[in-house]
Structures are given as structure tokens and as C-alpha cells.
Design a protein around this motif. Sequence first.
Motif, short mmCIF file in Angstrom:
data_model
loop_
_atom_site.label_atom_id
_atom_site.label_comp_id
_atom_site.label_asym_id
_atom_site.label_seq_id
_atom_site.Cartn_x
_atom_site.Cartn_y
_atom_site.Cartn_z
N ALA A 295 0.84 -1.21 0.00
CA ALA A 295 0.00 0.00 0.00
C ALA A 295 0.87 1.25 0.00
O ALA A 295 0.57 2.24 -0.68
CB ALA A 295 -0.92 -0.01 1.22
N ILE A 296 1.96 1.19 0.73
CA ILE A 296 2.88 2.33 0.82
C ILE A 296 3.58 2.55 -0.53
O ILE A 296 3.68 3.67 -1.03
CB ILE A 296 3.91 2.08 1.94
N PHE A 297 4.05 1.46 -1.13
CA PHE A 297 4.74 1.57 -2.43
C PHE A 297 3.82 2.18 -3.48
O PHE A 297 4.25 2.97 -4.32
CB PHE A 297 5.22 0.19 -2.90
N GLU A 298 2.55 1.81 -3.45
CA GLU A 298 1.61 2.27 -4.47
C GLU A 298 1.18 3.73 -4.29
O GLU A 298 0.65 4.32 -5.22
CB GLU A 298 0.35 1.39 -4.43
N SER A 299 1.42 4.28 -3.12
CA SER A 299 0.96 5.64 -2.81
C SER A 299 2.12 6.62 -3.02
O SER A 299 3.01 6.75 -2.19
CB SER A 299 0.45 5.70 -1.37
N LYS A 300 2.09 7.32 -4.14
CA LYS A 300 3.25 8.07 -4.60
C LYS A 300 3.56 9.32 -3.76
O LYS A 300 4.63 9.91 -3.91
CB LYS A 300 3.06 8.47 -6.07
N ASP A 301 2.63 9.72 -2.87
CA ASP A 301 2.89 10.90 -2.05
C ASP A 301 3.31 10.53 -0.63
O ASP A 301 3.33 11.38 0.26
CB ASP A 301 1.65 11.80 -2.00
N ILE B 121 12.04 0.77 -6.45
CA ILE B 121 10.61 1.06 -6.54
C ILE B 121 10.31 2.53 -6.25
O ILE B 121 9.57 3.19 -6.99
CB ILE B 121 9.82 0.17 -5.56
N LEU B 122 10.89 3.05 -5.18
CA LEU B 122 10.54 4.40 -4.71
C LEU B 122 11.43 5.50 -5.28
O LEU B 122 11.05 6.67 -5.29
CB LEU B 122 10.60 4.46 -3.18
N GLY B 123 12.63 5.13 -5.74
CA GLY B 123 13.60 6.17 -6.08
C GLY B 123 14.11 6.81 -4.80
O GLY B 123 13.75 6.41 -3.69
N ASP B 124 14.93 7.85 -4.93
CA ASP B 124 15.46 8.50 -3.73
C ASP B 124 14.64 9.72 -3.31
O ASP B 124 14.94 10.36 -2.30
CB ASP B 124 16.93 8.87 -3.88
N ASP B 125 13.58 10.05 -4.03
CA ASP B 125 12.75 11.19 -3.66
C ASP B 125 11.84 10.88 -2.48
O ASP B 125 11.40 11.79 -1.78
CB ASP B 125 11.86 11.62 -4.84
N ARG B 126 11.54 9.61 -2.26
CA ARG B 126 10.57 9.23 -1.22
C ARG B 126 11.23 8.57 -0.01
O ARG B 126 10.54 8.09 0.89
CB ARG B 126 9.51 8.30 -1.80
N THR C 294 23.32 0.41 -2.42
CA THR C 294 22.48 0.82 -3.54
C THR C 294 23.25 1.23 -4.79
O THR C 294 22.70 1.24 -5.89
CB THR C 294 21.59 2.00 -3.15
N ARG C 295 24.53 1.61 -4.61
CA ARG C 295 25.35 2.13 -5.71
C ARG C 295 24.76 3.40 -6.32
O ARG C 295 24.99 3.71 -7.50
CB ARG C 295 25.57 1.06 -6.80
N LEU C 296 24.02 4.13 -5.54
CA LEU C 296 23.50 5.42 -5.99
C LEU C 296 24.61 6.47 -5.94
O LEU C 296 25.62 6.30 -5.27
CB LEU C 296 22.34 5.86 -5.09
N PRO C 297 24.44 7.60 -6.63
CA PRO C 297 25.44 8.67 -6.59
C PRO C 297 25.43 9.38 -5.24
O PRO C 297 24.47 9.27 -4.46
CB PRO C 297 25.00 9.62 -7.70
N LEU C 298 26.48 10.12 -4.96
CA LEU C 298 26.59 10.86 -3.70
C LEU C 298 25.41 11.81 -3.49
O LEU C 298 24.99 12.06 -2.36
CB LEU C 298 27.90 11.65 -3.67
N SER C 299 24.89 12.34 -4.59
CA SER C 299 23.78 13.29 -4.48
C SER C 299 22.57 12.66 -3.78
O SER C 299 21.76 13.37 -3.18
CB SER C 299 23.38 13.80 -5.86
N SER C 300 22.47 11.33 -3.83
CA SER C 300 21.35 10.67 -3.17
C SER C 300 21.44 10.80 -1.65
O SER C 300 20.41 10.81 -0.97
CB SER C 300 21.30 9.19 -3.56
N VAL C 301 22.63 10.88 -1.11
CA VAL C 301 22.78 11.11 0.33
C VAL C 301 22.30 12.52 0.67
O VAL C 301 21.59 12.72 1.67
CB VAL C 301 24.24 10.90 0.78
N ALA C 302 22.69 13.50 -0.15
CA ALA C 302 22.23 14.87 0.09
C ALA C 302 20.71 14.95 0.03
O ALA C 302 20.09 15.77 0.73
CB ALA C 302 22.86 15.82 -0.93
N LYS C 303 20.11 14.11 -0.79
CA LYS C 303 18.65 14.13 -0.91
C LYS C 303 17.99 13.38 0.25
O LYS C 303 17.10 13.91 0.91
CB LYS C 303 18.23 13.50 -2.24
N THR C 304 18.44 12.15 0.53
CA THR C 304 17.75 11.32 1.52
C THR C 304 18.07 11.68 2.96
O THR C 304 17.26 11.40 3.86
CB THR C 304 18.09 9.83 1.29
N ALA C 305 19.22 12.29 3.20
CA ALA C 305 19.61 12.63 4.57
C ALA C 305 19.49 14.12 4.88
O ALA C 305 19.61 14.51 6.04
CB ALA C 305 21.05 12.18 4.85
N SER C 306 19.24 14.93 3.85
CA SER C 306 19.18 16.38 4.07
C SER C 306 17.90 17.00 3.51
O SER C 306 17.06 17.49 4.26
CB SER C 306 20.42 17.05 3.43
#
Length: 377
Positions: free
Chosen positions: A230-236, A259-264, A321-333
Motif C-alpha cells: 500500500a505504501i509503495f503504491e501511494s506516490k505521495d 521502486i521508490l527512487g530517492d525522492d521518497r 544501492t550504488r546510488l550517486p553521492l547526491s542521493s545522500v544529500a537528498k535522503t539525509a538532508s
Amino acid sequence: MLIKNARIVNPWGETLADILIQNSKIKKIGESLTANGVEKVNVDGDMVFPGFIDIHIHGGGGADVLDEDEEAINTISKACAEHGVTGFLATTFYKIGQENKHLEAVLKRVSKGLDGARFLGFHLEGPFISKHRKGGIRDSSICNPSLSVLSNIMDKCKNWLRMMTIAPELEGSEEVIKILLEKGVVVSFGHSSADYEQTLQAIKMGVKHVTHLFNAMPSIHHRAPGPPLAIFESKDVTVQIISDGAHIHPSMIRFTVNILGDDRIILITDGVRSTGLPDGKYVYDGIDYISVNGTARFIDGRLIGTSAGMNELARRFLDYTRLPLSSVAKTASLNPAKLLGIHEQKGSIEEGKDADLVVIGEDFKVHMTLIEGKRIN
């Protein structure tokens, strides 16, 4: 202060530049900046992230928010800064029928100013949660949804309650959720036995955040999809992730990111009093626990939190995850700043924003933390 030769890591990418700080704000970002009469710090290509914001931390440096000692919150504040955190939600419990002097002690010390990360408010885990999904929370801090208890909580927290974790399937939760949302409190799904349909209903009511995804909730099953689907399906809806590798298996973290990307996603520590201290035995709400390799467990093996610090959990998140460094700035800040509605002032490195910065080496060790332009460590 003028920071020279910074590898600036923002939520949208990286750049090499200097950062001029003036009157607690980022005055200018650019190449070969000069300024008279200010301290100059050459970071020699070290990474500079926007200060991390931890919306779920119980303790650190040997102290816990539950401690009734005024100095406890200051100790936690300093421990946060040592790990790159510049703002935090003091996460704790409300003990039913007790004086809850720990909440008063926090506010009294905060009114005098803290020596480390900024106190951004309280995050209460409970008391309106499921006893069947209580995790490390004691029964004395759990009750059914009650408007009178909620009123007492609001009185104790003054105007500093920013988030409450709640199990929305409990009878009476709908009215509590409505009141919290009206007061601007983030209502977070967690410590819940809700099924898929009940979770969707809670999201429709306005529950748009999730406390430590996968932990203290039913898991995904092909005949009973549970809250995660239910959480995955709810984009907000945004979710908290504990990336120590124990609370969630690394492959599950990768799956969630896919599934969620780093925005959520919002990285949290769920830190306890042993954060920043050596492995060993400590006490959590009166119960002994063991801290090993950044993960805290009761003697019976139940997980209760981490001791690793945000910088280390960010490093592990990137490893998994092998995501770029910018993902830390997004998910932690940036993402936690958006959740709390303070992203116009914090969460990224931009001219005019608060000079909340953390200088980190390639090994993700913190070299320097600045809060509103003041060097903390």
C-alpha cells in the motif's frame, strides 16, 4: 568564514567551488572567491554536504531523550554534530499516567541553547500503537487512542510536537489523526498491525509518512500484501530507512530504492545512547542491550536501533544501492527538510540558505560540522 576548494554535493549533483558564509547564511558560492577579515578554511577537495537532518534519534553519546537530566539533550545534540547531523527530532515515548519529566527537561535545556545540532522538535513513537508490533517500546508507553491523552501530550510538548508514529487500525485513531494534522504534526504510520486495506485508508486520511519501513509492521505476502505494498503504491508517501544492513537486508534496501527512487526515502539512524561509543552493553528504557558494529539489540536478539551515526549509515546506503553521492544529500538532508517544511532554509547548499554544512572525507568520516555558520567540531 570562507570555505575553499569544496566538492559541494547537492541533491541534484556535484560542483567544485568556494562557499562564503556571512551572518549564519550562505552568502555566495563560486570559484576563486575572496573575502577580507574572515576565517579561511581550505577543505582541499573534501566533500561538503548540506547538514544532515535526523528525524528519528533517541540518544547518543551516552544519553537518551528519556533521561530526566537536562544535560542529556545537549549531549545528544553534540553527538549528532559529530556525525554530520545539524538538526534533529528528539525521538522518545510518552509514559501513560506518569509525569514525563523527560519532556520538560528537554525543553528547559533547549531554551538555554544547545552546543551541537539544532533541536527541531519532538517525534513521539506512540503511545497509540499496536502492542503486537511494539518492538522495543514498553507497555507503559502504549495505550489506545485517547483525546484526553493526546491533550496531555500536547500540553507537555508545548508547541514542539512535530511527528507522531501511530497505528491507524486502532479504534479512535481517525479523530487523533485529524487533530494532529490540523495542528501541523506529521502523522507517521508505524508499530502497526494494519493490513493492506487499512493502510490505504490511513493514507487517504492524511498519513503520508512511514516510520522505519518494514520494521514493526506486517511484511509482504502474496495473499496478504500488507502495509508495504500500500505504501509503495501511494506516490505521495515518504518512508524512513535504517540502512545499517541489519534492520533491512541490503538487497531489500536496493529493492526499495528501485521502486521508490530517492525522492521518497529519508535516512534515519533510530540512534540510541550508544551512538558514537564503543561496542558493549548499555541500557535502553531500563533494559540492558548490546551494541555491536553499529546495531543495537536487546539480550534476546530483538532490534532496538543503531549506534552507527548518520555519516556511517549514509556510507552503507551508498554501498548497498550504488546510488550517486547526491542521493545522500537528498535522503539525509533535503527530503527530511521537506517533510518538516523547512526546506526553504535547510536541506541544500544554496545562496541565502542556512549555513548548515558537513565536511566529509572519502571514507565518510566527518572532518567538520557547521551549524548556521558556526563550527561545532
